[in-house]
Design a protein around this motif. Structure first.
Motif, short mmCIF file in Angstrom:
data_model
loop_
_atom_site.label_atom_id
_atom_site.label_comp_id
_atom_site.label_asym_id
_atom_site.label_seq_id
_atom_site.Cartn_x
_atom_site.Cartn_y
_atom_site.Cartn_z
N PHE A 12 44.65 -17.71 30.11
CA PHE A 12 44.42 -16.25 30.08
C PHE A 12 43.52 -15.91 31.28
O PHE A 12 42.45 -15.30 31.13
N GLY A 14 43.46 -13.92 33.91
CA GLY A 14 43.18 -12.62 34.53
C GLY A 14 43.17 -12.79 36.05
O GLY A 14 43.95 -13.58 36.61
N VAL A 40 46.79 -20.00 33.89
CA VAL A 40 47.91 -19.42 33.15
C VAL A 40 47.66 -17.93 32.95
O VAL A 40 46.67 -17.54 32.32
N LEU A 103 51.44 -17.56 27.32
CA LEU A 103 51.16 -18.51 26.24
C LEU A 103 51.80 -17.98 24.97
O LEU A 103 51.68 -16.80 24.65
N GLY A 130 39.47 -17.08 27.87
CA GLY A 130 39.22 -16.32 26.65
C GLY A 130 40.50 -15.61 26.24
O GLY A 130 41.05 -14.86 27.04
N LEU A 160 45.99 -15.17 19.12
CA LEU A 160 46.26 -15.82 20.41
C LEU A 160 45.32 -17.01 20.63
O LEU A 160 45.63 -17.91 21.39
N ASN A 487 38.69 -6.67 33.36
CA ASN A 487 38.96 -7.76 32.40
C ASN A 487 38.15 -9.01 32.66
O ASN A 487 38.08 -9.89 31.81
N ALA A 488 37.57 -9.11 33.85
CA ALA A 488 37.07 -10.43 34.28
C ALA A 488 35.70 -10.80 33.72
O ALA A 488 34.90 -9.95 33.33
N VAL A 489 35.44 -12.09 33.75
CA VAL A 489 34.08 -12.60 33.53
C VAL A 489 33.40 -12.56 34.89
O VAL A 489 34.00 -12.98 35.89
C1 LIG Z 1 40.12 -10.86 29.36
S1 LIG Z 1 41.32 -11.24 30.55
C2 LIG Z 1 40.76 -12.76 31.17
C3 LIG Z 1 39.75 -12.68 32.24
C4 LIG Z 1 39.49 -13.98 32.93
N1 LIG Z 1 38.94 -14.99 32.06
C5 LIG Z 1 38.54 -13.76 34.11
O1 LIG Z 1 37.42 -14.19 34.06
O2 LIG Z 1 38.95 -13.12 35.09
C6 LIG Z 1 42.67 -11.75 29.55
C7 LIG Z 1 43.96 -12.00 30.35
O3 LIG Z 1 44.91 -12.64 29.49
C8 LIG Z 1 46.20 -12.23 29.88
N2 LIG Z 1 47.10 -12.54 28.75
C9 LIG Z 1 47.23 -11.86 27.60
N3 LIG Z 1 48.08 -12.50 26.77
C10 LIG Z 1 48.50 -13.59 27.43
C11 LIG Z 1 49.38 -14.64 27.10
N4 LIG Z 1 49.98 -14.68 25.92
N5 LIG Z 1 49.60 -15.61 28.01
C12 LIG Z 1 48.98 -15.57 29.23
N6 LIG Z 1 48.14 -14.59 29.59
C13 LIG Z 1 47.89 -13.62 28.71
C14 LIG Z 1 46.02 -10.76 30.18
O4 LIG Z 1 47.07 -10.31 31.03
C15 LIG Z 1 44.64 -10.73 30.84
O5 LIG Z 1 44.75 -10.79 32.23
#
Ligand SMILES: C[S@@+](CC[C@H](N)C(=O)[O-])C[C@H]1O[C@@H](n2cnc3c(N)ncnc32)[C@H](O)[C@@H]1O
Length: 512
Positions: A12, A14, A40, A103, A130, A160, A487-489
């Motif tokens: 996930f 982002g 991913v 995922l 996350g 998820l 969305n990012a950390v």
């Molecule tokens: C909160 S953001 C993550 C931020 C990332 N950790 C960062 O620091 O930049 C969650 C991300 O998960 C992606 N996402 C949501 N469902 C997903 C899935 N089933 N498989 C892969 N990516 C997914 C979203 O598109 C989003 O970009």
């Protein structure tokens, strides 16, 4: 990947904020021990951002960043860049799984890559990421509450994290880091809090995945435990990190869990509040070029903007008892402002504190990327000016009740309390409020502190408040870019976590 590199699997991902923090960590020998093996991400624009950044990192390792800077300068298209450095591009594209992947849907492909990477790597490995937060987030929950047909049990986003568990049980990493919104602590499914269940499942992934070879994990918090004697504080709050306490210019509060595999006996350190000073919005973004907002629903030009802003200055000066002294501030419009600037003229005048100056500024880069304003309605320009004045003089953003009647929007329930925070200026002397992906929808919560710019933050300003380096480019259109940044950390917080993880792994593997 070398035997003693630490393999990172980022789920996930982002735009890659968490991964960036790990990938940029340098040990005492100035080596980069964390190597991202795979990221991913299902969103195509975030995936593009991830691939471009993976390209940057690999090109930097090889000492050939010329093409990358030409791309940032718009002298080379992205396609031409990748064509010119084919080998680097192929490695970067492989890192991001050759395309957006979801995922839960593309698990065959994702799990096969996890197996391949982990089976071929004898050194340490970690899992980060996350599961998305919309279903847990307080804003998401209030939206769902308005939907009669919403059944939490049927919202797949609540589950998820089980996809995270599946990868955990294949990779069996030494350590995992899982980030989520504060709302995860109080979210309920069938009237039961979901957080204790998530903690339990992360400690014993095999119970959920059925894989009996999966080890168990101990879960740690990265901050000091709150006082146990204080019964009003639920133990779950011990996992909440207040980012502004760790040198981040933003009061972002997130839950971060650190899992350590059962056979690793070391105990992780916690984040240190005493290393970095508090950082204000102005220190973080004050050197970025001034811009004017665009005008929506009206012909947009500097002249028409200037006319609106001059008229607004006059309107404000005629209002009395509005809690601010309009005559204290010169509100005459700046000369010749543009909506977009690419040259970083005031870079040397930045007020970034040392830790962020080194982290954010790139000596090779005199450009400002992703720094373009959006359009606003004429009536909002006046409100933005008022909010910014209020922030400047009273040091807080005005609530609905602080708005002069002449400026109140035409909502029937404007004074009901529900619109209290409809407009929020980011006060220059304080940390910013949380930059969320809502910034992609409208700019009302993210108003720039300068009453003469009358606008919301640009993507680059939001990225600064999230501590992304200035050479980090966000792909996609402006809305896509805002979503990614929100969305990012914050990478600089992630870097502090990576240091804790490195030290723990180093103690366990004496040969690192
Ligand atoms: C909160 S953001 C993550 C931020 C990332 N950790 C960062 O620091 O930049 C969650 C991300 O998960 C992606 N996402 C949501 N469902 C997903 C899935 N089933 N498989 C892969 N990516 C997914 C979203 O598109 C989003 O970009």
């Amino acid at each position: 990947m070398k035997g003693n590199d630490i393999l990172v699997i980022d789920l996930f991902s982002g735009p890659g904020g968490l991964g960036e923090g790990f990938a940029s960590y340098q040990n005492n020998n100035e080596e980069y021990p964390f190597k991202i093996g795979m990221s991913v991400e299902k969103d195509p624009h975030a995936h593009m951002t991830l691939t471009t950044r993976a390209f940057y990192r690999l090109a930097k390792q090889k000492g050939c960043l010329d093409g990358y800077y030409q791309y940032l300068n718009s002298n080379l298209s992205r396609a031409k860049l990748f064509e010119s450095y084919k080998g680097i591009y192929e490695s970067a594209f492989q890192e991001t799984l050759e395309g957006p992947s979801e995922l839960g849907k593309d698990n065959d492909h994702i799990h096969a890559r996890v197996k391949e990477l982990t089976e071929n790597h004898n050194g340490p490995k970690i899992l980060i990421g996350g599961p998305p937060c919309q279903a847990y987030s307080l804003a998401g929950r209030s939206r769902n509450a308005g939907n009669k047909n919403y059944v939490p049990k049927e919202d797949h986003r609540h589950f998820l994290y089980k996809e995270y568990l599946k990868v955990l049980s294949i990779a069996k990493p030494d350590v995992f880091v899982m980030e989520n919104v504060r709302g995860i602590l109080t979210a309920k499914v069938e009237n039961q809090l979901i957080f204790p269940q998530i903690l339990n499942d992360l400690q014993n992934p095999s119970k959920i995945t059925g894989s009996d070879s999966c080890p168990s994990y101990r879960i740690y918090s990265l901050v000091e435990k709150t006082d146990e004697a204080d019964n009003s504080t639920p133990a779950s709050l011990n996992y909440l990190i207040r980012f502004e306490e760790f040198g981040i210019p933003q009061a972002r509060h997130r839950v971060i869990l650190l899992g350590v595999r059962e056979d690793i006996k070391q105990i992780p350190d916690i984040l240190d509040k005493n290393i970095y000073p508090k950082v204000s919005v102005k220190e973080a973004i004050g050197d970025l070029p001034k811009l004017r907002s665009g005008l929506s629903k009206k012909a947009d030009s500097y002249d028409s903007w200037q006319e609106v802003v001059s008229k607004n200055a006059e309107t404000l000066s005629k209002l009395h008892n509005i809690g601010v002294d309009v005559n204290k501030t010169d509100l005459q419009p700046y000369e010749d402002l543009k909506r977009k600037e690419t040259v970083h003229k005031n870079k040397s005048l930045n007020q970034l504190p040392d830790h962020l100056r080194k982290w954010i500024l790139d000596p090779e880069l005199n450009l400002v990327l992703n720094h373009e304003t959006r359009g606003h309605m004429e009536s909002d320009l006046l409100r933005y000016s008022f909010c910014a004045l209020h922030g400047e003089q009273r040091r807080f953003s005005p609530k609905a009740e602080n708005f002069p009647a002449e400026l109140a929007p035409q909502h029937q329930n404007w004074n009901s309390g529900s619109y209290n925070d409809r407009f929020r200026v980011q006060v220059s002397t304080k940390a910013a409020t949380t930059i969320t992906s809502h910034i992609s929808k409208d700019g009302h919560y993210f108003i720039h502190y300068d009453p003469k710019q009358c606008r919301s933050l640009t993507v680059r300003e939001a990225a600064r408040l999230q501590t992304f380096p200035d050479n980090y480019i966000f792909e996609g259109n402006r809305t896509n870019q805002y979503t990614q940044v929100g969305n990012a950390v914050p990478p600089f917080l992630a870097r502090q976590i990576s240091e804790i993880v490195f030290s723990l792994i180093k103690k366990h593997y004496s040969n690192l």
